[in-house]
Write a protein that holds these residues in place. Structure first.
Motif, PDB file in Angstrom:
ATOM      1  N   THR A 160       0.877  -1.238   0.001  1.00 15.44           N
ATOM      2  CA  THR A 160       0.084  -0.092  -0.030  1.00 15.44           C
ATOM      3  C   THR A 160       1.016   1.088  -0.016  1.00 15.44           C
ATOM      4  OG1 THR A 160       0.026   0.172   2.294  1.00 15.44           O
ATOM      5  CG2 THR A 160      -1.859  -1.397   1.426  1.00 15.44           C
ATOM      6  N   GLU A 161       0.334   2.494  -0.460  1.00 15.35           N
ATOM      7  CA  GLU A 161       0.959   3.914  -0.384  1.00 15.35           C
ATOM      8  C   GLU A 161       1.430   3.952   1.139  1.00 15.35           C
ATOM      9  OE1 GLU A 161       2.562   7.006  -2.789  1.00 15.35           O
ATOM     10  OE2 GLU A 161       1.626   4.760  -3.280  1.00 15.35           O
ATOM     11  N   ARG A 162       0.615   3.903   1.986  1.00 15.56           N
ATOM     12  CA  ARG A 162       1.165   3.902   3.354  1.00 15.56           C
ATOM     13  C   ARG A 162       2.275   3.169   3.715  1.00 15.56           C
ATOM     14  NH1 ARG A 162      -3.075   4.558   8.345  1.00 15.56           N
ATOM     15  NH2 ARG A 162      -3.080   6.779   7.440  1.00 15.56           N
ATOM     16  N   ALA A 163       2.216   2.077   3.529  1.00 12.30           N
ATOM     17  CA  ALA A 163       3.309   1.214   3.662  1.00 12.30           C
ATOM     18  C   ALA A 163       4.892   1.696   3.082  1.00 12.30           C
ATOM     19  CB  ALA A 163       3.223  -0.399   3.646  1.00 12.30           C
ATOM     20  N   ALA A 164       4.599   2.157   1.858  1.00 13.06           N
ATOM     21  CA  ALA A 164       5.765   2.559   1.165  1.00 13.06           C
ATOM     22  C   ALA A 164       6.095   3.932   1.599  1.00 13.06           C
ATOM     23  CB  ALA A 164       5.351   2.751  -0.480  1.00 13.06           C
ATOM     24  N   LEU A 165       5.220   4.618   2.181  1.00 13.96           N
ATOM     25  CA  LEU A 165       5.539   5.898   2.800  1.00 13.96           C
ATOM     26  C   LEU A 165       6.477   5.687   4.006  1.00 13.96           C
ATOM     27  CD1 LEU A 165       5.894   8.983   3.277  1.00 13.96           C
ATOM     28  CD2 LEU A 165       3.682   9.058   4.085  1.00 13.96           C
ATOM     29  N   ALA A 166       5.890   4.740   4.800  1.00 12.62           N
ATOM     30  CA  ALA A 166       6.776   4.435   6.228  1.00 12.62           C
ATOM     31  C   ALA A 166       8.077   3.844   5.896  1.00 12.62           C
ATOM     32  CB  ALA A 166       5.829   3.308   7.151  1.00 12.62           C
ATOM     33  N   ALA A 167       8.071   3.070   4.826  1.00 13.29           N
ATOM     34  CA  ALA A 167       9.564   2.461   4.576  1.00 13.29           C
ATOM     35  C   ALA A 167      10.553   3.646   4.034  1.00 13.29           C
ATOM     36  CB  ALA A 167       9.274   1.493   3.530  1.00 13.29           C
ATOM     37  N   ALA A 168       9.967   4.431   3.186  1.00 12.72           N
ATOM     38  CA  ALA A 168      10.916   5.522   2.735  1.00 12.72           C
ATOM     39  C   ALA A 168      11.201   6.562   3.926  1.00 12.72           C
ATOM     40  CB  ALA A 168      10.405   6.058   1.640  1.00 12.72           C
ATOM     41  N   MET A 169      10.423   6.833   4.691  1.00 10.94           N
ATOM     42  CA  MET A 169      10.581   7.670   5.989  1.00 10.94           C
ATOM     43  C   MET A 169      11.759   6.993   6.897  1.00 10.94           C
ATOM     44  SD  MET A 169       7.226   9.598   6.410  1.00 10.94           S
ATOM     45  CE  MET A 169       7.576  10.571   7.992  1.00 10.94           C
ATOM     46  N   GLU A 170      11.343   5.785   6.982  1.00 15.62           N
ATOM     47  CA  GLU A 170      12.438   4.884   7.703  1.00 15.62           C
ATOM     48  C   GLU A 170      13.779   4.852   7.286  1.00 15.62           C
ATOM     49  OE1 GLU A 170      13.153   0.381   9.518  1.00 15.62           O
ATOM     50  OE2 GLU A 170      10.824   1.166   9.129  1.00 15.62           O
ATOM     51  N   LEU A 171      13.832   4.644   5.942  1.00 18.75           N
ATOM     52  CA  LEU A 171      15.452   4.719   5.420  1.00 18.75           C
ATOM     53  C   LEU A 171      16.058   6.229   5.491  1.00 18.75           C
ATOM     54  CD1 LEU A 171      17.584   3.462   3.419  1.00 18.75           C
ATOM     55  CD2 LEU A 171      15.977   4.257   1.298  1.00 18.75           C
ATOM     56  N   THR A 172      14.896   7.108   5.304  1.00 16.92           N
ATOM     57  CA  THR A 172      15.476   8.563   5.209  1.00 16.92           C
ATOM     58  C   THR A 172      16.058   8.784   6.848  1.00 16.92           C
ATOM     59  OG1 THR A 172      14.016   9.538   3.788  1.00 16.92           O
ATOM     60  CG2 THR A 172      14.919  10.990   5.119  1.00 16.92           C
TER      61      THR A 172
END
Length: 80
Positions: A1-13
């Motif tokens: 989902t888009e929310r999971a992708a955002l969470a993963a991208a923020m975690e990486l950042t």
């Protein structure tokens, strides 16, 4: 989902932007060092991908902070 992708991208950042001290002191809270340039780089990747709306002055403020951080580190390499 888009929310999971955002969470993963923020975690990486955050992983790229925060550097935790290697030494641990019992009972002491470890305060990470912020790599502002990495945080800014990560945010510039997130904004178009997830269509964030930022105020127009955001980029100017971020550039100013980045410049100030660079000046401070050139004067005192241990600045954090």
């Amino acid at each position: 989902t888009e929310r999971a992708a955002l969470a993963a991208a923020m975690e990486l950042t955050l992983e790229e932007s925060l550097v935790y001290p290697r030494q641990t002191t019992r009972g002491a809270t470890q305060i990470p060092e912020l790599k502002f340039d990495k945080l800014l780089e990560g945010l510039t990747r997130l904004v178009p991908r997830f269509q964030f709306r930022l105020p127009p002055y955001f980029i100017n403020n971020a550039r100013a902070l980045s410049t100030l951080e660079g000046i401070a580190k050139s004067l005192d390499p241990s600045f954090n």
